[in-house]
Design a protein around this motif. Structure first.
Motif, PDB file in Angstrom:
ATOM      1  N   THR A  94       0.851  -1.191   0.000  1.00 27.10           N
ATOM      2  CA  THR A  94       0.000   0.000   0.000  1.00 27.10           C
ATOM      3  C   THR A  94       0.883   1.235   0.000  1.00 27.10           C
ATOM      4  OG1 THR A  94      -0.133  -0.060   2.409  1.00 27.10           O
ATOM      5  CG2 THR A  94      -1.935  -1.096   1.185  1.00 27.10           C
ATOM      6  N   LYS A 106      -3.658   3.265  -0.093  1.00 28.54           N
ATOM      7  CA  LYS A 106      -4.195   2.681  -1.320  1.00 28.54           C
ATOM      8  C   LYS A 106      -3.307   1.534  -1.802  1.00 28.54           C
ATOM      9  CE  LYS A 106      -6.868   6.576  -3.025  1.00 28.54           C
ATOM     10  NZ  LYS A 106      -7.267   7.333  -4.235  1.00 28.54           N
ATOM     11  N   LEU A 110      -7.990   2.961  -8.935  1.00 23.61           N
ATOM     12  CA  LEU A 110      -6.616   2.545  -9.205  1.00 23.61           C
ATOM     13  C   LEU A 110      -6.381   2.480 -10.706  1.00 23.61           C
ATOM     14  CD1 LEU A 110      -6.229  -0.360  -6.600  1.00 23.61           C
ATOM     15  CD2 LEU A 110      -5.434   2.011  -6.380  1.00 23.61           C
ATOM     16  N   ASP A 149      -2.250   4.163  -7.307  1.00 20.67           N
ATOM     17  CA  ASP A 149      -2.870   5.481  -7.464  1.00 20.67           C
ATOM     18  C   ASP A 149      -1.883   6.361  -8.229  1.00 20.67           C
ATOM     19  OD1 ASP A 149      -4.472   7.721  -7.210  1.00 20.67           O
ATOM     20  OD2 ASP A 149      -3.758   8.192  -5.188  1.00 20.67           O
TER      21      ASP A 149
END
Length: 539
Positions: free
Chosen positions: A143, A148, A187, A224
């Motif tokens: 992450t 994210k 994403l 991201d």
């Protein structure tokens, strides 16, 4: 029996002992089996969904192939815990017999030589998770700082079959490939080639690779991401350069990636045109150090120069460039354009690409900087096992393929003694082996033919043994006595020396020779650019 022959036999014997440890699975993975040999890859369409919350993937791979010889059983590779659910050809479900990672598919349709056929392999599961990517391959599930998902694949050596079904042997590259990846909303997936479209409803990213690509060069990168890019005026026209980085790193990337066009400029000078103009050039941030995925080079060096901030050469010059950006981009020529058939010949990738760091410095900072860097890398050489590994079992040789291999090539450059000729040889390699898979023998013979130098004993010495040539010498008044030891049979590499600062050449061999000089022999010095050990003996 000569000492060097004994040492060589010991090295070969050691390799023989290692070979006894290989399994049938190693042979199925590393050799051109009968079930691989009769068909030639033409096209893949890898169509998958990645669910990071579950660390799960599912989907299919359409495999189009040309029939070279009419056979009925075809080998596809996929590594557990992933499982094939079914294989279809012309609407018919086919029988699959699994032997570990290898899956043997019995075809119902008559295979006619020269025709193109397709199968579709459906699969799913929790792919192997990389513990220390990229050295231990698989999926990296991570992450970013905002919580994210940040996901990437890497699989050299381990094999692309760790995460998708394919013909997992390097000798046969697919001619072109479509990659479709469905990811969670919010994403972005970045894969190889060019982005054709995004299905916004399903958040599926459709990429297309127009050039041949090796299996481990295929990748999925999910995050991201934000995008920026530029146009590079290269040898073949305008090259699109695209950068995908985590949102929080945009400003750092815009500064650090200024080295990307500098890299292209140096490497196009030395190696010829970037090999994949049709597919663009991309740098993609990932949660591991980096990898040479074709037209989708992955980057994780934390926007700093050196190798994670360190100078591998201890010369100071290693901090003048971003190691991962330069090194992994160099692989576009040596790994992706020119690709080994067998990982035993991995030196073709790593020796030339480690050497490319030296040539980057040469282009931008001068020859002295380049020399100090590549010579400084010698501190990392272990000389534990030969650089070339055992064939047919998916086994690479020594990690010395990087630093020792680079110094071997630097030594050959000295023997050529003509930088423009040497540049033509390097460019010729990328022209004459354009988009090909090759063997060490092919590359060695090419260098011998194009340089006009008998390099065979040099390749045998540096690639196939752990020995380093030792130049022994004695000085008596105005007479220099010299010879090589610790060398293979037939080794008589010329070497540049200096006396009173004046250049001279010697051609030592394992027998003592003498040569008389007018200058002061106390100033005798061997050119540091030759990767040899030097030992002064008593007269």
């Amino acid at each position: 029996m000569k000492q060097n022959t004994i040492v060589l036999l010991i090295a070969l014997f050691s390799l023989g002992l290692s070979a006894q440890q290989f399994t049938h699975q190693d042979t199925l993975r590393g050799s051109i089996t009968p079930e691989r040999a009769w068909w030639d890859l033409n096209y893949y369409h890898l169509d998958i969904e990645v669910r990071p919350d579950q660390k799960f993937i599912s989907g299919s791979n359409l495999i189009r192939y040309k029939v070279l010889d009419a056979q009925k059983v075809l080998q596809i590779d996929l590594q557990p815990p992933l499982k094939i659910s079914k294989v279809i050809q012309d609407g018919k479900t086919l029988e699959v017999k699994s032997v570990g990672n290898a899956h043997f598919i019995t075809l119902k349709k008559k295979q006619i030589k020269g025709e193109y056929n397709e199968i579709v392999v459906y699969y799913s599961g929790h792919p192997k998770e990389a513990e220390n990517a990229p050295w231990d391959g698989g999926f990296s599930w991570d992450t970013d700082n905002n919580g994210k998902h940040f996901v990437a694949t890497s699989c050299q050596g381990l094999g692309a079959s760790a995460w998708w079904p394919n013909k997992d042997h390097m000798y046969d590259e697919v001619d072109s490939m479509a990659i479709s990846v469905k990811v969670p909303k919010g994403l972005i997936d970045v894969s190889n080639g060019r982005l054709r479209k995004v299905d916004k409803e399903t958040n599926t990213f459709h990429w297309f690779v127009a050039n041949p690509i090796n299996n481990y060069g295929v990748n999925v990168n999910i995050g991201d991401y934000v995008h920026f890019g530029e146009k590079y005026q290269g040898e073949k026209g305008i090259l699109d350069m695209d950068y995908y980085v985590l949102r929080d790193n945009l400003n750092k990337a815009k500064e650090q990636f200024k080295q990307a066009p500098m890299t292209l400029k140096a490497f196009e000078y030395w190696f010829g045109p970037y090999p994949f103009y049709e597919d663009s050039y991309k740098l993609v941030e990932v949660p591991y150090l980096g990898m040479e995925h074709q037209s989708s080079v992955t980057y994780g060096n934390h926007y700093q120069n050196g190798y994670l901030g360190r100078d591998l050469s201890a010369s100071g010059w290693g901090l003048q460039f971003d190691y991962i950006l330069i090194h992994e981009s160099g692989h576009e020529w040596f790994a992706n354009n020119i690709t080994y058939k067998d990982i035993a010949d991995m030196w073709i990738h790593e020796s030339f690409t480690c050497y490319s760091e030296n040539l980057y410095l040469d282009y931008h900072f001068g020859t002295n900087a380049a020399e100090e860097y590549v010579i400084g890398l010698r501190r990392n050489i272990r000389n534990n096992i030969p650089i070339i590994g055992p064939y047919g079992v998916n086994q690479e040789g020594s990690g010395d393929m990087y630093y020792k291999g680079a110094n071997m090539l630097h030594t050959i450059r000295q023997l050529v003694n003509d930088d423009e000729k040497w540049r033509k040889v390097l460019r010729g390699l990328n022209r004459d082996f354009y988009h090909q898979t090759v063997t060490s023998t092919q590359i060695e013979n090419y260098l011998i033919d194009q340089t006009g130098i008998e390099l065979s004993p040099i390749f045998d010495e540096y690639l196939r043994t752990t020995m380093i040539p030792s130049l022994e010498y004695t000085i008596t008044d105005s007479t220099l006595k010299f010879r090589y030891t610790n060398v293979v049979d037939g080794f008589k590499m010329p070497i540049r020396i200096y006396i009173d600062g004046q250049e001279h050449w010697l051609t030592p061999n394992p027998e003592w020779q003498t040569k008389t000089f007018k200058g002061n022999l106390s100033t005798f010095k061997v050119d540091r650019n030759f990767y040899v050990e030097v030992s002064k003996k008593r007269p």
